[in-house]
Scaffold this active site. Structure first.
Site, mmCIF file in Angstrom:
data_model
loop_
_atom_site.group_PDB
_atom_site.id
_atom_site.type_symbol
_atom_site.label_atom_id
_atom_site.label_comp_id
_atom_site.label_asym_id
_atom_site.label_seq_id
_atom_site.Cartn_x
_atom_site.Cartn_y
_atom_site.Cartn_z
ATOM 1 N N ARG A 138 42.236 39.701 48.846
ATOM 2 C CA ARG A 138 42.288 38.940 47.596
ATOM 3 C C ARG A 138 43.709 38.507 47.233
ATOM 4 N NH1 ARG A 138 38.101 39.033 49.308
ATOM 5 N NH2 ARG A 138 36.164 39.816 48.415
ATOM 6 N N SER A 195 34.305 39.623 39.468
ATOM 7 C CA SER A 195 34.742 40.991 39.776
ATOM 8 C C SER A 195 36.077 41.280 39.108
ATOM 9 C CB SER A 195 34.868 41.174 41.285
ATOM 10 O OG SER A 195 33.614 41.032 41.909
ATOM 11 N N GLU A 209 41.571 42.441 39.929
ATOM 12 C CA GLU A 209 41.278 41.299 40.792
ATOM 13 C C GLU A 209 41.339 40.008 39.971
ATOM 14 O OE1 GLU A 209 37.603 39.565 43.489
ATOM 15 O OE2 GLU A 209 38.032 41.703 43.546
#
Length: 305
Positions: free
Chosen positions: A175, A224, A294
């Site tokens: 990520r 998320s 995130e």
């Protein structure tokens, strides 16, 4: 606050430059402040001209669907670049390659690939967002990520120069990429492989069903919230720490999927971010694991003076 006079000479620009532009309506949480300036370029040449004239004098931030973003209540300094329909095209090229504009939605990329008999990008059906955000954040879902399929991307640098960066140049990790600060992704090419449209479609349907059944898709959410720690699931850690349904102000930890925060009652971005920090604190106290955000958090804290 007033952003004052335009930061550049706008003569010849074809896009829309808006001062004090509210961003809440452009992000999934439907919360947060305004951009000092919002620029919606007419096309790539228009963006290049704008950035050449700006000359790096102000901070820059690209905005896609705003699906994995907290815009703080004090707004965003400098210029937010919003890439719209002119950047949403997708072309199928030889060798099972998909050439996509940065504004193309993930579900459209996956659907275009299915119709062309190109396998390997079905996972994009499961990522809310646009190609530009995927490339910047190494977006992924259901066991695959952008690093697995990206060939290269076209990027307009803060000085207006257009460069093409190979996937290796982004130094992808989970990520995360090392895309230069202030650079705006305008396009990307993904490598697929031959596949049967029916099988590809079935995979996409399975991903869609899994998301619908497990995630609070019809709420004001941000996707998320925390990265999965190595070998662990963030949602399990959050649940084990007793945070399912936890509320702070107008923000709540989803009861359907505990790695999602939701805006249930006109939450401020401060509510949402503070709830996330409280979840982090409780998880650390319970399991010793330090969760990492995130969701991107951008902008200024609200001035309470």
């Amino acid at each position: 606050m007033s952003a004052g006079a335009a930061p550049i000479d706008t003569q010849g620009l074809r896009g829309k430059l808006t001062p004090d532009a509210p961003l809440a309506k452009l992000v999934w949480f439907k919360a947060g402040g305004a951009a000092d300036w919002l620029f919606e370029p007419a096309d790539r040449a228009d963006l290049e001209l704008f950035l050449q004239r700006l000359g790096g004098r102000l901070p820059l931030m690209a905005l896609g669907l705003g699906s994995n973003l907290i815009v703080r209540d004090g707004g965003v300094a400098g210029v937010v670049i919003k890439l719209g329909k002119p950047f949403a095209g997708i072309d199928v090229e030889d060798g099972h390659v998909l050439s996509c504009g940065a504004g193309a939605h993930g579900i459209l990329v996956a659907s275009t690939a299915r119709d062309a008999g190109i396998a390997g990008v079905e996972f994009m059906r499961g990522i809310p967002g646009t190609v530009g955000g995927f490339v910047r954040m190494n977006g992924g879902a259901y066991g695959r990520e952008v690093a697995d399929v990206l060939i290269d991307c076209d990027v307009v640098m803060p000085d207006g120069a257009l460069v093409t960066l190979a996937a290796a140049d982004l130094h992808y990790s989970y990520r995360h990429s090392q895309l230069p600060e202030g650079a705006v992704v305008v396009g990307a090419r993904f490598q697929g492989q031959p596949g049967d449209p029916a099988e590809i479609g079935a995979k996409m349907d399975a991903i869609g069903d899994a998301r619908e059944n497990s995630q609070p898709l019809r709420t004001r959410t941000g996707g998320s919230t925390f990265k999965n720690p190595p070998g662990q699931k963030a949602w399990e850690l959050v649940d084990a720490a007793g945070c399912r349904g936890l509320r702070l102000g107008g923000a709540q930890v989803s009861e359907k999927h505990t790695n999602f925060l939701i805006n249930v009652d006109d939450a401020t971005s401060a509510d949402i971010e503070a709830l996330g920090e409280e979840v982090k604190r409780r998880v650390h106290a319970h399991s010793g694991v330090e969760l990492e955000w995130e969701i991107q958090r951008v902008g200024r804290q609200q001035d309470r003076s």
